[in-house]
Design an enzyme around this catalytic site. Structure first.
Site, PDB file in Angstrom:
ATOM      1  N   GLY A 113     -28.974  93.175   1.184  1.00  0.00           N
ATOM      2  CA  GLY A 113     -29.571  93.522   2.603  1.00  0.00           C
ATOM      3  C   GLY A 113     -29.344  92.461   3.660  1.00  0.00           C
ATOM      4  O   GLY A 113     -29.566  92.538   4.743  1.00  0.00           O
ATOM      5  N   LYS A 154     -40.286  95.078  12.004  1.00  0.00           N
ATOM      6  CA  LYS A 154     -39.360  96.227  12.032  1.00  0.00           C
ATOM      7  C   LYS A 154     -39.834  97.375  11.251  1.00  0.00           C
ATOM      8  O   LYS A 154     -39.898  98.682  11.573  1.00  0.00           O
ATOM      9  CB  LYS A 154     -37.968  95.981  11.405  1.00  0.00           C
ATOM     10  CG  LYS A 154     -37.122  95.344  12.442  1.00  0.00           C
ATOM     11  CD  LYS A 154     -35.736  95.135  11.726  1.00  0.00           C
ATOM     12  CE  LYS A 154     -34.963  94.022  12.438  1.00  0.00           C
ATOM     13  NZ  LYS A 154     -33.720  93.564  11.648  1.00  0.00           N
ATOM     14  N   GLN A 181     -36.729  92.528  -1.790  1.00  0.00           N
ATOM     15  CA  GLN A 181     -35.338  93.131  -1.071  1.00  0.00           C
ATOM     16  C   GLN A 181     -34.373  92.463  -1.717  1.00  0.00           C
ATOM     17  O   GLN A 181     -34.176  91.388  -2.054  1.00  0.00           O
ATOM     18  CB  GLN A 181     -35.612  92.790   0.266  1.00  0.00           C
ATOM     19  CG  GLN A 181     -36.836  93.644   0.969  1.00  0.00           C
ATOM     20  CD  GLN A 181     -36.954  93.777   2.341  1.00  0.00           C
ATOM     21  OE1 GLN A 181     -37.924  93.795   2.873  1.00  0.00           O
ATOM     22  NE2 GLN A 181     -35.762  93.813   3.197  1.00  0.00           N
ATOM     23  N   SER A 204     -10.453  88.932  11.649  1.00  0.00           N
ATOM     24  CA  SER A 204      -9.939  89.652  10.625  1.00  0.00           C
ATOM     25  C   SER A 204      -8.894  90.828  11.433  1.00  0.00           C
ATOM     26  O   SER A 204      -8.191  91.317  10.958  1.00  0.00           O
ATOM     27  CB  SER A 204     -11.181  90.651  10.308  1.00  0.00           C
ATOM     28  OG  SER A 204     -12.192  89.929   9.488  1.00  0.00           O
ATOM     29  N   HIS A 206     -33.677  97.938  -2.951  1.00  0.00           N
ATOM     30  CA  HIS A 206     -34.890  97.372  -2.564  1.00  0.00           C
ATOM     31  C   HIS A 206     -36.212  98.053  -3.259  1.00  0.00           C
ATOM     32  O   HIS A 206     -36.058  99.183  -3.340  1.00  0.00           O
ATOM     33  CB  HIS A 206     -35.184  97.558  -1.030  1.00  0.00           C
ATOM     34  CG  HIS A 206     -34.318  96.738  -0.140  1.00  0.00           C
ATOM     35  ND1 HIS A 206     -33.550  95.706  -0.592  1.00  0.00           N
ATOM     36  CD2 HIS A 206     -34.163  96.752   1.267  1.00  0.00           C
ATOM     37  CE1 HIS A 206     -32.780  95.127   0.708  1.00  0.00           C
ATOM     38  NE2 HIS A 206     -33.303  95.990   1.728  1.00  0.00           N
ATOM     39  N   ARG A 266     -32.540 100.905  18.202  1.00  0.00           N
ATOM     40  CA  ARG A 266     -33.719 101.982  17.368  1.00  0.00           C
ATOM     41  C   ARG A 266     -34.910 102.131  18.191  1.00  0.00           C
ATOM     42  O   ARG A 266     -35.361 103.169  17.860  1.00  0.00           O
ATOM     43  CB  ARG A 266     -34.034 101.249  15.980  1.00  0.00           C
ATOM     44  CG  ARG A 266     -33.062 101.207  15.081  1.00  0.00           C
ATOM     45  CD  ARG A 266     -33.395 100.500  13.725  1.00  0.00           C
ATOM     46  NE  ARG A 266     -32.394 100.210  12.779  1.00  0.00           N
ATOM     47  CZ  ARG A 266     -32.591  98.971  12.080  1.00  0.00           C
ATOM     48  NH1 ARG A 266     -33.511  98.272  12.049  1.00  0.00           N
ATOM     49  NH2 ARG A 266     -31.335  98.894  11.211  1.00  0.00           N
ATOM     50  N   GLU A 319     -38.410  91.348   9.567  1.00  0.00           N
ATOM     51  CA  GLU A 319     -38.335  92.173   8.989  1.00  0.00           C
ATOM     52  C   GLU A 319     -39.780  93.257   8.867  1.00  0.00           C
ATOM     53  O   GLU A 319     -39.842  94.523   8.907  1.00  0.00           O
ATOM     54  CB  GLU A 319     -38.099  91.922   7.414  1.00  0.00           C
ATOM     55  CG  GLU A 319     -37.609  93.131   6.467  1.00  0.00           C
ATOM     56  CD  GLU A 319     -36.264  94.087   6.700  1.00  0.00           C
ATOM     57  OE1 GLU A 319     -35.738  93.338   7.535  1.00  0.00           O
ATOM     58  OE2 GLU A 319     -35.915  94.625   5.789  1.00  0.00           O
ATOM     59  N   VAL A 337     -22.295  96.524   4.499  1.00  0.00           N
ATOM     60  CA  VAL A 337     -22.498  98.148   4.979  1.00  0.00           C
ATOM     61  C   VAL A 337     -21.279  98.967   5.095  1.00  0.00           C
ATOM     62  O   VAL A 337     -21.019  99.961   4.894  1.00  0.00           O
ATOM     63  CB  VAL A 337     -23.562  98.195   6.222  1.00  0.00           C
ATOM     64  CG1 VAL A 337     -23.818  99.453   6.658  1.00  0.00           C
ATOM     65  CG2 VAL A 337     -24.683  97.765   5.925  1.00  0.00           C
ATOM     66  N   CYS A 346     -33.057  99.321   6.279  1.00  0.00           N
ATOM     67  CA  CYS A 346     -33.202  99.891   4.950  1.00  0.00           C
ATOM     68  C   CYS A 346     -34.496  99.910   4.145  1.00  0.00           C
ATOM     69  O   CYS A 346     -34.624 100.545   3.172  1.00  0.00           O
ATOM     70  CB  CYS A 346     -32.121  98.727   4.122  1.00  0.00           C
ATOM     71  SG  CYS A 346     -32.426  97.164   4.575  1.00  0.00           S
TER      72      CYS A 346
HETATM   73  N1  LIG Z   1     -27.097  95.159   4.360  1.00  0.00           N
HETATM   74  C1  LIG Z   1     -27.971  96.116   4.448  1.00  0.00           C
HETATM   75  O1  LIG Z   1     -28.665  96.567   3.366  1.00  0.00           O
HETATM   76  C2  LIG Z   1     -28.245  96.885   5.640  1.00  0.00           C
HETATM   77  C3  LIG Z   1     -29.236  97.909   5.582  1.00  0.00           C
HETATM   78  C4  LIG Z   1     -29.246  98.402   7.042  1.00  0.00           C
HETATM   79  C5  LIG Z   1     -28.871  97.939   8.065  1.00  0.00           C
HETATM   80  N2  LIG Z   1     -28.124  96.816   8.140  1.00  0.00           N
HETATM   81  C6  LIG Z   1     -27.608  96.534   9.280  1.00  0.00           C
HETATM   82  O2  LIG Z   1     -26.117  96.746   9.394  1.00  0.00           O
HETATM   83  C7  LIG Z   1     -25.453  95.573  10.194  1.00  0.00           C
HETATM   84  C8  LIG Z   1     -24.303  95.117   9.416  1.00  0.00           C
HETATM   85  O3  LIG Z   1     -24.841  94.620   7.877  1.00  0.00           O
HETATM   86  P1  LIG Z   1     -23.968  93.895   6.790  1.00  0.00           P
HETATM   87  O4  LIG Z   1     -24.949  93.591   5.824  1.00  0.00           O
HETATM   88  O5  LIG Z   1     -22.857  94.971   6.533  1.00  0.00           O
HETATM   89  O6  LIG Z   1     -23.600  92.619   7.403  1.00  0.00           O
HETATM   90  P2  LIG Z   1     -22.227  91.854   6.928  1.00  0.00           P
HETATM   91  O7  LIG Z   1     -22.089  91.834   5.575  1.00  0.00           O
HETATM   92  O8  LIG Z   1     -22.630  90.351   7.528  1.00  0.00           O
HETATM   93  O9  LIG Z   1     -20.900  92.332   7.723  1.00  0.00           O
HETATM   94  C9  LIG Z   1     -20.848  92.058   9.259  1.00  0.00           C
HETATM   95  C10 LIG Z   1     -19.651  93.067   9.875  1.00  0.00           C
HETATM   96  O10 LIG Z   1     -19.448  92.629  11.119  1.00  0.00           O
HETATM   97  C11 LIG Z   1     -18.269  92.120  11.427  1.00  0.00           C
HETATM   98  N3  LIG Z   1     -18.365  91.018  12.679  1.00  0.00           N
HETATM   99  C12 LIG Z   1     -19.123  89.949  12.442  1.00  0.00           C
HETATM  100  N4  LIG Z   1     -19.097  89.592  13.834  1.00  0.00           N
HETATM  101  C13 LIG Z   1     -18.518  90.318  14.671  1.00  0.00           C
HETATM  102  C14 LIG Z   1     -18.271  90.464  16.136  1.00  0.00           C
HETATM  103  N5  LIG Z   1     -18.561  89.360  16.756  1.00  0.00           N
HETATM  104  N6  LIG Z   1     -17.700  91.509  16.723  1.00  0.00           N
HETATM  105  C15 LIG Z   1     -17.226  92.566  15.732  1.00  0.00           C
HETATM  106  N7  LIG Z   1     -17.484  92.713  14.340  1.00  0.00           N
HETATM  107  C16 LIG Z   1     -18.151  91.583  14.050  1.00  0.00           C
HETATM  108  C17 LIG Z   1     -17.842  91.293  10.215  1.00  0.00           C
HETATM  109  O11 LIG Z   1     -16.600  91.185  10.288  1.00  0.00           O
HETATM  110  P3  LIG Z   1     -15.602  89.781   9.536  1.00  0.00           P
HETATM  111  O12 LIG Z   1     -15.465  90.226   8.023  1.00  0.00           O
HETATM  112  O13 LIG Z   1     -14.222  89.919  10.109  1.00  0.00           O
HETATM  113  O14 LIG Z   1     -16.515  88.788   9.675  1.00  0.00           O
HETATM  114  C18 LIG Z   1     -18.213  92.537   9.121  1.00  0.00           C
HETATM  115  O15 LIG Z   1     -17.262  93.545   9.101  1.00  0.00           O
HETATM  116  C19 LIG Z   1     -26.536  94.632  10.977  1.00  0.00           C
HETATM  117  O16 LIG Z   1     -26.960  94.865  11.950  1.00  0.00           O
HETATM  118  C20 LIG Z   1     -27.657  94.949   9.590  1.00  0.00           C
HETATM  119  O17 LIG Z   1     -28.955  94.520  10.409  1.00  0.00           O
HETATM  120  C21 LIG Z   1     -27.781  96.241   6.957  1.00  0.00           C
END
Ligand SMILES: NC(=O)c1ccc[n+]([C@@H]2O[C@H](COP(=O)([O-])OP(=O)(O)OC[C@H]3O[C@@H](n4cnc5c(N)ncnc54)[C@H](OP(=O)(O)O)[C@@H]3O)[C@@H](O)[C@H]2O)c1
Length: 356
Positions: A181, A206, A177, A40, A242, A113, A203, A15, A150
């Site tokens: 996601g 939610k 999905q 990071s 999705h 939420r 899911e 995201v 999503c």
């Molecule tokens: N993916 C979707 O389609 C989607 C849709 C709606 C909502 N969401 C929600 O959006 C959020 C992010 O999802 P994502 O899919 O983007 O996940 P992701 O790809 O796993 O990315 C997670 C991000 O959070 C960082 N992070 C991990 N642990 C952390 C910590 N302890 N403190 C601060 N930052 C941290 C990671 O940094 P590093 O790179 O350094 O590990 C990375 O930038 C989740 O809550 C998810 O449920 C996702």
């Protein structure tokens, strides 16, 4: 007037990368802080982010140093608005700390939420729920506004014109999905190639509770919609987008043509049409028997800035096995309309309403 300075928390993830891409040359917002996990922090964004989305990483962020999600680190960069794409396990406390410190936080995470005074917003569907902000302001300096799951966003957009025109008694949805996601390291390739996983943790719950909050009312508190909702959620081997097979019972009888027409006419509140990321048509109805498809339709939406913001609906037909039954298939881009794009549209709406 200068642009509003924004921070993206979780900026290196699925995201987070969408935020970085969508905020590139945004007319109202400018990224001044990018945050990620401890692993990071201190690295250049170009080194820390494993860029996986289409198009190049914007030059403007390549050399930016990643900061921690600590309030002081984010503050140093002059941040005014915070977008949160953190993992849900850490989001609750960090988002709360930011809001207590006076920030406007727009969150894609599930942490807040369902809070009683936190709006869960899809700008075209329930912008009136933003009134909950005034309740929130009584207990903290800043505000949290959330963007739904999503899977729920595309579904709620497709249902809104049907609800307004015919009423809805029951909704059943079966989802297919995409892998993105589940986040960057969500599903191992050995588990999903040549396969399908018929379970996504939390899911289904939610989808049901968020849909009822979004389609319900806000009158000094959230009143959930009086609709029976059931969901079955599945992970498939698609990168983005999705797909959902939707079955509904309307209160007033409607033909498939009447459903098509009300979806095609749907615009949401006219104020949204002037927002930079708003799609001209939030729902695009396809007539072909084999659409929508993720590869062909996930980036639907006009103008250019709204690509991936439209929900594509096809195969709208009557279903005799239900009372006043209608069924259709929808597709929405999970990291654009389903996350970063919806959150940016919320921020644009807040600015248009002079809330930020
Ligand atoms: N993916 C979707 O389609 C989607 C849709 C709606 C909502 N969401 C929600 O959006 C959020 C992010 O999802 P994502 O899919 O983007 O996940 P992701 O790809 O796993 O990315 C997670 C991000 O959070 C960082 N992070 C991990 N642990 C952390 C910590 N302890 N403190 C601060 N930052 C941290 C990671 O940094 P590093 O790179 O350094 O590990 C990375 O930038 C989740 O809550 C998810 O449920 C996702």
């Amino acid at each position: 007037m200068g642009k509003i300075k924004v921070a993206v928390l979780g900026s290196t993830g699925m995201v987070g990368q969408r935020y970085v891409k969508l905020l590139e040359s945004h007319p109202w917002f400018e990224i001044t802080a990018l945050s990620a996990s401890k692993a990071s922090v201190g690295k250049k964004y170009g080194e820390a982010a494993k860029w996986v989305i289409e198009g190049e990483m914007p030059e403007s962020v390549r050399d930016m140093r990643i900061v921690s999600a600590d309030i002081n680190d984010v503050k140093k960069e002059g941040t005014e608005l915070v977008f949160s794409a953190l993992p849900s396990e850490v989001a609750h406390e960090i988002e709360l700390n930011m809001a207590e410190a006076g920030y406007m936080v727009i969150a894609d995470t599930s942490a807040h939420r369902m809070d009683y005074d936190v709006p869960l917003i899809i700008p075209e569907v329930n912008s009136d729920h933003l009134s909950a902000i005034f309740e929130q302001r009584k207990r903290r300096k800043g505000i949290i506004v959330t963007s739904p799951n999503c899977t729920t966003i595309g579904l709620a957009i497709s249902l809104k014109p049907i609800l307004d025109n015919f009423g809805i008694k029951r909704v059943l949805v079966s989802t297919m999905q995409a892998l993105s996601g589940a986040g960057y390291s969500g599903v191992p390739s050995m588990a999903i190639l040549d396969n399908l996983i018929p379970y996504i943790k939390n899911e289904e719950e939610k989808v049901v509770r968020e849909l009822l909050k979004i389609l319900g009312k806000y009158e000094n508190g959230f009143i959930p919609a009086n609709i029976k909702v059931g969901a079955s959620c599945h992970r498939v081997c698609v990168l983005d987008g999705h797909t959902e097979a939707v079955f509904i019972e309307t209160i007033d009888k409607a033909t498939s043509n009447e459903i098509k027409e009300c979806m095609k006419k749907f615009k949401g509140d006219p104020q949204h049409l002037s927002l930079p990321t708003a799609p001209i048509n939030p729902i695009i109805v396809r007539e072909e028997l084999d659409r929508p498809q993720p590869r062909l339709d996930r980036l639907a939406g006009e103008p250019e800035r709204a690509r991936g913001m439209a929900v594509v609906v096809g195969r709208i037909r009557e279903e005799q096995a239900l009372d006043n039954g209608i069924k259709y298939v929808l597709l929405s881009h999970n990291t654009i309309r389903g996350a970063a794009g919806n959150a940016i549209l919320i921020a644009e709406l807040l600015k248009a309403k002079n809330i930020i």
